[in-house]
Design a protein around this motif. Sequence first.
Motif, PDB file in Angstrom:
ATOM      1  N   ARG A 578       0.842  -1.215   0.000  1.00 55.53           N
ATOM      2  CA  ARG A 578       0.000   0.000   0.000  1.00 55.53           C
ATOM      3  C   ARG A 578       0.865   1.248   0.000  1.00 55.53           C
ATOM      4  N   ARG A 579       1.886   1.226   0.821  1.00 56.47           N
ATOM      5  CA  ARG A 579       2.753   2.397   0.943  1.00 56.47           C
ATOM      6  C   ARG A 579       3.526   2.667  -0.346  1.00 56.47           C
ATOM      7  N   THR A 582       1.032   4.347  -2.671  1.00 59.87           N
ATOM      8  CA  THR A 582       0.681   5.656  -2.097  1.00 59.87           C
ATOM      9  C   THR A 582       1.851   6.615  -2.245  1.00 59.87           C
ATOM     10  N   SER A 583       3.069   6.090  -2.079  1.00 53.55           N
ATOM     11  CA  SER A 583       4.270   6.914  -2.235  1.00 53.55           C
ATOM     12  C   SER A 583       4.349   7.502  -3.635  1.00 53.55           C
ATOM     13  N   SER A 585       1.912   8.126  -5.691  1.00 54.04           N
ATOM     14  CA  SER A 585       0.888   9.151  -5.839  1.00 54.04           C
ATOM     15  C   SER A 585       1.290  10.435  -5.115  1.00 54.04           C
ATOM     16  N   LEU A 586       1.842  10.302  -3.917  1.00 51.21           N
ATOM     17  CA  LEU A 586       2.270  11.475  -3.158  1.00 51.21           C
ATOM     18  C   LEU A 586       3.407  12.204  -3.861  1.00 51.21           C
ATOM     19  N   LEU A 639      -3.597  11.430  -2.029  1.00 46.81           N
ATOM     20  CA  LEU A 639      -4.042  10.374  -1.104  1.00 46.81           C
ATOM     21  C   LEU A 639      -5.362   9.767  -1.553  1.00 46.81           C
ATOM     22  N   ALA A 642      -4.738   7.558  -4.522  1.00 45.10           N
ATOM     23  CA  ALA A 642      -4.001   6.318  -4.242  1.00 45.10           C
ATOM     24  C   ALA A 642      -4.800   5.333  -3.402  1.00 45.10           C
ATOM     25  N   TRP A 643      -5.868   5.813  -2.788  1.00 49.18           N
ATOM     26  CA  TRP A 643      -6.564   4.995  -1.795  1.00 49.18           C
ATOM     27  C   TRP A 643      -7.039   3.665  -2.367  1.00 49.18           C
ATOM     28  N   SER A 646      -4.052   1.405  -4.251  1.00 50.74           N
ATOM     29  CA  SER A 646      -3.059   0.831  -3.334  1.00 50.74           C
ATOM     30  C   SER A 646      -3.652  -0.331  -2.532  1.00 50.74           C
TER      31      SER A 646
END
Length: 661
Positions: A578-579, A582-583, A585-586, A639, A642-643, A646
Amino acid sequence: MSYLTLHNIQKSYFLDRQEFPVLKGIDLSFNLGEFVSILGESGGGKSTLMNIIGGLDRNFQGSVNVNGKQLDHNNEKELDRYRRETVGYIYQSYNLINHLTVLDNVLVSLDMTTLDKAAREKRARALLKEVGLVEQAGKYPNHLSGGQKQRVAIARALASDPKVIIADEPTGALDAQNTAEVLKILDNIASQGRLVIAVTHSQIVADAGTRIVHMENGRINKDIALRPAYKPMKTDGTIKSRLLPAIVSYKTALKHLKFNFGRNALIVLGTTIGLFSVILFNGIGNGVSKYIDNQVTSISNPRLVTVAKYDKKTAGNSSAMAAMSTSATAGGTTSNLTNAQIKRIEQLKNVADVDKSYTVTAATVKDGQKTVTLSTIKNWNNTANTDNLLKGTKPGIGEIVLDKADAKKINKDWRKVVGDNIAVSYQAENKAGKMVLVKANVLVSGVAEAKNSMGMTNLTAMNTGTLTHAMVKANVSTLPTSVSVVASSTAAVSGVKKRINALQSNGKRVFTATALTSFIKTVKTYVNLASTLLAAIASISLVVSALMIIVSMFMSVSSRVKEIGILRALGQSKKDIRRLFTSESLILGVTSATVATIIAYGLGALANMALSSLANFAIVQISIGNVVGTFVIALVIALIAAWMPSRRAAKMNPIDALAAE
């Protein structure tokens, strides 16, 4: 005691309600130093057994014991740790991560160890040297041959110093020479005291090991020892595992974004446009608001409150602009303020100064042989601003300051008017109610112009004492129709205004107080509303940007299914997966916000330069708050985007992910 023991392993697959048994009671024991080949035809259950041994398959009956302890296949965290610490995988299709270099592919396993950065890289290079690929460390997998890729996979499998190496058809895609080299490496691994389990249907691979376990139709029908197992070697256990640090996920995400730079640059561009528009319009709103402050302040003191007698007929018109344009003629008696009333105002809290205000209309001015009519003449009081003086000084006793437009009526070269003696006269009503001529001979002490008033304010003003002296000589009342009250601070203006409006006499309201700040506040409200509306319109593009990132993340997940399976097999947890996404996307969001900020500041500076000839003021003023707000918006979008992707990635079954093409 055996290092790895399988007891009564049973596994079935179901299609609708029909059961298809795959493993039918497997009992096996393995020791360190063995090179065991699980041999059998396709469909015999070899790969399923491999996934159970490797901690990837959790849905089965039976037990797996590792070093005397039963492995809990219902505990996902324990399985993740087991794969990090104990198991190394080698696949037929290599399963290297394409956007990572050869060195980085080996480091993936080492990132989950307690070794420091230098030690991790040193070990990775040593392993690549061991398999003859240290000179290829900076290349990407698509630049390697099949044999080279398999050797990278072997180096990666050995990186965290696991006790068990599982090789799934390790030579299935290799030619005879590379097959021999890989089998030699696997045998060498076993000789170092590790357990090597090769799943294969090749007799050549099987014959290279120390033992052959033959499977057929979900059962073991032969277990043949070819030669003695190697003696296990004692190790100091210096390489210990750890949970994957968050920074590694960000670095991996950055590498993937860099590898696919073109596609990601377009996503950043689309998001940047929306964020840039929001910053710019907010910056314009800030600039215009401050420009209005500057404009109004140049006309008059922002702490000023104008006070006149309360009149029901004009009670609804209480704006500051109305007060600024009050044209009460000096010498009128209808609505004059008494000295006692002025005294009441002076005694109020936060009142710093009170000046009488007089306004003369239609005055005749004679300078030598030239006679002109001026629209208004005021007295020089606390409403005046010396910053507006173009030449000369503020008026003293017996002096007057002329507005530039009035000075030009007397002489086109308005500068030459300063120092002239002029005669001023105007009609006013005296105390007896008769019209009389008020006259004064004054010296022009200076010329002024309201620099930011756009010609709406006339600054011709006579010294107060000189004006009132002329009024007294003509028997005209010097009681003013309004006074200019200066509050102790800008913050106190509102309170002073309220207190003055609240004053009563015999139960009736006495004064009407209006403040410049009311006008400023009203105008700012409209400006902020307009800038907010423009920013809201611009933010529509942010919805498109968010959709772009969402689509990009779903595409990224779909195209990297096998990578997800590889990472899970190496011991990364669902949280790590997940991270990872998400990374990405961030990073896209932060990069977009950064580029948007740079562009907004750049274009804002250019716009201010272009507008400097029209207004000597920075119209675009981007605040730190605007920038921080933009980054917050970008992070929220990232966020949200990515939710779902991810979580979809994290929920993937690693076995299915590894089987993806």
